[in-house]
Structure formats: structure tokens, C-alpha cells
Design a protein around this motif. Structure first.
Motif, PDB file in Angstrom:
ATOM      1  N   PHE A 116      42.646  41.738  35.730  1.00 24.75           N
ATOM      2  CA  PHE A 116      41.586  40.911  36.299  1.00 24.75           C
ATOM      3  C   PHE A 116      40.503  40.641  35.262  1.00 24.75           C
ATOM      4  O   PHE A 116      40.008  39.518  35.137  1.00 24.75           O
ATOM      5  CB  PHE A 116      40.997  41.599  37.532  1.00 24.75           C
ATOM      6  CG  PHE A 116      39.927  40.806  38.206  1.00 24.75           C
ATOM      7  CD1 PHE A 116      40.246  39.680  38.951  1.00 24.75           C
ATOM      8  CD2 PHE A 116      38.594  41.162  38.093  1.00 24.75           C
ATOM      9  CE1 PHE A 116      39.257  38.937  39.567  1.00 24.75           C
ATOM     10  CE2 PHE A 116      37.602  40.426  38.700  1.00 24.75           C
ATOM     11  CZ  PHE A 116      37.932  39.312  39.439  1.00 24.75           C
ATOM     12  N   GLY A 117      40.134  41.652  34.510  1.00 25.07           N
ATOM     13  CA  GLY A 117      39.110  41.479  33.479  1.00 25.07           C
ATOM     14  C   GLY A 117      39.532  40.514  32.401  1.00 25.07           C
ATOM     15  O   GLY A 117      38.742  39.678  31.955  1.00 25.07           O
ATOM     16  N   VAL A 118      40.784  40.596  31.937  1.00 27.25           N
ATOM     17  CA  VAL A 118      41.267  39.685  30.892  1.00 27.25           C
ATOM     18  C   VAL A 118      41.314  38.266  31.415  1.00 27.25           C
ATOM     19  O   VAL A 118      40.922  37.315  30.727  1.00 27.25           O
ATOM     20  CB  VAL A 118      42.653  40.140  30.379  1.00 27.25           C
ATOM     21  CG1 VAL A 118      43.297  39.065  29.523  1.00 27.25           C
ATOM     22  CG2 VAL A 118      42.516  41.428  29.602  1.00 27.25           C
ATOM     23  N   GLN A 119      41.755  38.094  32.639  1.00 31.71           N
ATOM     24  CA  GLN A 119      41.816  36.743  33.196  1.00 31.71           C
ATOM     25  C   GLN A 119      40.423  36.162  33.385  1.00 31.71           C
ATOM     26  O   GLN A 119      40.195  34.980  33.147  1.00 31.71           O
ATOM     27  CB  GLN A 119      42.581  36.754  34.521  1.00 31.71           C
ATOM     28  CG  GLN A 119      44.061  36.982  34.333  1.00 31.71           C
ATOM     29  CD  GLN A 119      44.805  37.118  35.652  1.00 31.71           C
ATOM     30  OE1 GLN A 119      44.211  37.228  36.709  1.00 31.71           O
ATOM     31  NE2 GLN A 119      46.132  37.118  35.568  1.00 31.71           N
ATOM     32  N   GLN A 120      39.472  36.981  33.782  1.00 31.73           N
ATOM     33  CA  GLN A 120      38.102  36.508  33.930  1.00 31.73           C
ATOM     34  C   GLN A 120      37.495  36.169  32.565  1.00 31.73           C
ATOM     35  O   GLN A 120      36.763  35.215  32.422  1.00 31.73           O
ATOM     36  CB  GLN A 120      37.240  37.574  34.629  1.00 31.73           C
ATOM     37  CG  GLN A 120      37.543  37.732  36.086  1.00 31.73           C
ATOM     38  CD  GLN A 120      37.231  36.466  36.876  1.00 31.73           C
ATOM     39  OE1 GLN A 120      36.237  35.794  36.639  1.00 31.73           O
ATOM     40  NE2 GLN A 120      38.103  36.146  37.822  1.00 31.73           N
TER      41      GLN A 120
END
Length: 195
Positions: A116-120
Motif C-alpha cells: 500500500f505504501g509503495v502504491q501510494q
């Protein structure tokens, strides 16, 4: 029986010959007198600083006598195996299963947070940092998502070019890693159960 003053005078060489002869004759029969003679010589050696480095102390007899005087403590007999409640066997199993699921849940949570962090991070407008040391953006441009691997055309060609033997070797290595991992988990669980 000789008194302590006569024994001390004998050691100092101040005793008359007649009394000295009778005192020496009584040494063979009197154990208490022999022990006192030994203690007096030990005291004299200590006072003169002539004490031997390794002293022969015989503590075995005293310890054996002390143990004979000790009361006997009887321990209860262990319960037979058939009277042990079966719920004690189930509790460790439930605990192990709970620990395994807990470990998987933690690993899944961490993986989801990273994805989720990488996609954000990729969705935001990229600002070029002023300091090249803190630059976390790859030189080639954007960072690719962790959850999805998009092979390029040349990687597809390389993947198709793998022979069947290479594929089977790769599968064997993966299976060996998985077996080793499972063995390590079992050993770790066995150690936890023993503790």
C-alpha cells in the motif's frame, strides 16, 4: 586422662620426664587426646606462620554423621500416565496453532502495508530532492510496484527460452527451500513446546 595444661607443657618441652612418659603412654588409647594434640600443633603452626598450603581436612565422617541425623523426606509417587487429564495435551496444540496463525497474520499485515505504501508513493507527484544522498527514486525513473511484476518483452523471450531441465531444477531448488523452511519451523515449535 591428662588435662590440657599437661598437654600444652609437653608440647613446649616443660614437662618432667616421669609425667611425660605416662602422658605419652596414654596417647595410644585416648582418641580425644590425639585430636587435642593435633589441634594444638595446628594452632602452633598457624601462630608461627608455618601452616602448610594444602591442609588435609577429613570432612567425610562429619558429613556422613550429619546426614544420618537428617530426617528422611519421602516424595510422593508420580501419577500414572492414564490419570493425566487429556486437556493438557490439547492446550499446547491450540497454542502452537494460534502462534502459527499469529505469525502469518503479522507477515501479511506487514506485506500489505508495504504494498500500500509503495502504491501510494508512486501515485504522488515526484519532487526531485535537493540532496542527492537522500534521493530514493531510481535513476531510471519511477519505482515499479512491489505487488505486480511487469516483464518486458526481452524477459518474456528469456523466460520462454528456459529449457525444461532448467525449469525442473528451479522447481527442485524451490521445493528444497520450502522443505527446509518447514523443518526449521517444526524444530522451533518443538523447542517452544519443551520450554
Amino acid at each position: 586422662m591428662a588435662n590440657k595444661e599437661q598437654l600444652s607443657a609437653l608440647m613446649d618441652g616443660e614437662l618432667e620426664r616421669e609425667v611425660q612418659a605416662s602422658l605419652l603412654d596414654s596417647f595410644g588409647d585416648d582418641v580425644e587426646l590425639q585430636e587435642a594434640w593435633s589441634r594444638y600443633h595446628l594452632i602452633g603452626d598457624t601462630m608461627r606462620g608455618e601452616l602448610a598450603m594444602d591442609m588435609p581436612f577429613d570432612l567425610c565422617d562429619k558429613i556422613a554423621l550429619a546426614l544420618e541425623d537428617e530426617p528422611t523426606v519421602l516424595a510422593p509417587q508420580p501419577a500414572p500416565a492414564d490419570t493425566i487429564p487429556q486437556r493438557n495435551v490439547v492446550v499446547p496444540f491450540v497454542r502452537r496453532v494460534g502462534q502459527q496463525f499469529g505469525q502469518y497474520a503479522i507477515a501479511a499485515s506487514v506485506a500489505a502495508a508495504v504494498i500500500f505504501g509503495v502504491q501510494q508513493y508512486q501515485g504522488q507527484d515526484h519532487v526531485v530532492p535537493t540532496s542527492p544522498v537522500l534521493n530514493t527514486i531510481p535513476v531510471g525513473g519511477n519505482a515499479s510496484p512491489v505487488s505486480v511484476h511487469y516483464p518486458k518483452d526481452d524477459s518474456r523471450a528469456r523466460q520462454q527460452a528456459l529449457t525444461e531441465q532448467q525449469m525442473s531444477e528451479q522447481r527442485e531448488r524451490i521445493n528444497a527451500f520450502l522443505r527446509d523452511h518447514q523443518l526449521q519451523q517444526r524444530l522451533h515449535q518443538a523447542q517452544q513446546v519443551q520450554e
